[in-house]
Design an enzyme around this catalytic site. Structure first.
Site, PDB file in Angstrom:
ATOM      1  N   ARG A  45      21.172  10.934 -42.187  1.00 20.02           N
ATOM      2  CA  ARG A  45      20.302  11.665 -42.961  1.00 20.02           C
ATOM      3  C   ARG A  45      20.520  11.801 -44.180  1.00 20.02           C
ATOM      4  NH1 ARG A  45      18.411  15.679 -39.103  1.00 20.02           N
ATOM      5  NH2 ARG A  45      16.963  16.131 -40.556  1.00 20.02           N
ATOM      6  N   GLU A  74      17.492  23.784 -36.666  1.00 13.31           N
ATOM      7  CA  GLU A  74      18.760  23.836 -36.515  1.00 13.31           C
ATOM      8  C   GLU A  74      19.013  24.988 -35.885  1.00 13.31           C
ATOM      9  OE1 GLU A  74      20.555  23.138 -40.491  1.00 13.31           O
ATOM     10  OE2 GLU A  74      19.108  22.036 -41.224  1.00 13.31           O
TER      11      GLU A  74
END
Length: 263
Positions: free
Chosen positions: A253, A3
Site C-alpha cells: 500500500r 478501516e
C-alpha cells in the site's frame, strides 16, 4: 479499504436496526445462497466487530463479513427495492433492509470457526480491554519496518493505510525503522493515540487526525483538505516543517511521510 472505525460503526448501526428481530436473508446474486439459507428466519442476537471483520450472531451461527477494497453495505426503510446487479446478500428486518455488495468475505461460521479466525488477529484498539502488551511484544520482536507492522492485522487489527501514515507522523516515527528498534514507552504512546483516533473516527464517521492549529482553517468543522497530516499529500508541504511529503509502496500500500519530521 474501510478501516476499523467504519466496521464498528456498521456493527452499531446493524445492532440498532436489526437486533432482536427475525431476519429474512437471501442472495439475489446466488453466490451466498447456501449461507443465506442457514440464517434466513433466525433472530439476530447481537453484532460485533473486530478490526476489519463484522459479525452477526444468529443463535449458534455467525455471519462473517470482510468488506475488503470493494465491499459496501447499504440500507433503508421498507419496502426494499428490487434487487439489482451483483447483490451478494440482502437482509430484511421489521422496518429496514440491508444490501451487501462486493465483499472479500461473506460466510457463515460456527462459534469454533469464529474463534479460529479471531485467534489470527491482533488486538483491536476499539474493543474493551484490548491486549496492548501483545501489540507491544509483537512489534518489539520484529525486524520488519514499523509501517509494515501497523498494516499487519495479526499485530494490530483495524488499522489501515490512513491511520498508519497519520499515527506515524503524529509520533514523528521513521516508517522504515524496524519494530524491534522501538522501546515499549514509544509503542504504548502509539497505541494510546490509535485508541483516540479510532474512537474519534467512530464518532465522526470520518478520519480526522490533524490538530486545529495545524489546519489552514483552524476554526469550525475540519475541511477534507485539512483532515490529514501526510496521507494523500505527496508533494505538498508538510504542515509542520514545510518539506514536501514523500510517498512509496510498503506492505503493498502507498505510504506517505515527511522525511524531516520523521527522520
Amino acid at each position: 479499504m474501510p478501516e476499523g472505525h467504519t466496521i464498528h460503526r456498521l456493527a452499531r448501526r446493524h445492532a440498532r436496526l436489526l437486533v432482536g428481530q427475525h431476519v429474512s436473508a437471501d442472495s439475489p446474486q446466488g453466490r451466498f445462497e447456501d449461507g443465506a439459507r442457514l440464517i434466513d428466519g433466525r433472530v439476530l442476537g447481537a453484532t460485533d466487530a473486530w478490526g476489519k471483520h463484522l459479525f452477526h450472531r444468529y443463535d449458534d451461527l455467525w455471519l462473517h463479513v470482510h468488506l475488503g477494497l470493494y465491499g459496501k453495505f447499504r440500507d433503508g426503510l421498507l419496502p426494499a427495492p428490487e434487487p439489482r446487479g451483483a447483490l451478494r446478500l440482502r437482509l430484511v428486518g421489521d422496518g429496514h433492509w440491508f444490501e451487501l455488495r462486493g465483499p472479500t468475505a461473506c460466510e457463515v461460521l460456527t462459534t469454533a470457526e469464529r474463534k479460529v479466525l479471531l485467534a489470527r488477529l491482533g488486538p483491536d484498539p476499539l474493543r474493551r480491554r484490548p491486549d496492548v502488551d501483545a501489540f507491544v511484544t509483537r512489534v518489539m520482536r520484529s525486524r520488519a519496518p514499523i509501517a509494515t507492522l501497523l498494516m499487519d492485522q495479526s499485530v494490530v487489527a483495524g488499522v489501515g493505510n490512513v491511520y498508519r501514515a497519520e499515527v506515524l507522523f503524529r509520533h514523528r516515527l521513521d516508517p522504515y525503522r524496524p519494530g524491534r528498534d522501538h522501546d515499549a514507552t514509544v509503542l504504548h504512546a502509539l497505541w494510546d493515540d490509535l485508541v483516540v483516533l479510532l474512537r474519534a473516527g467512530v464518532r465522526a464517521g470520518r478520519i480526522i487526525t490533524t490538530h486545529a492549529e495545524d489546519r489552514e482553517r483552524p476554526a469550525g468543522r475540519p475541511r477534507r483538505v485539512d483532515a490529514h497530516y501526510v496521507y494523500g499529500r505527496a508533494g505538498l508541504p508538510c504542515r509542520v516543517c514545510g518539506t514536501p511529503v514523500l510517498d512509496a509502496l510498503i506492505a503493498a500500500r502507498r505510504l506517505y511521510w515527511c522525511p524531516v519530521c520523521q527522520a
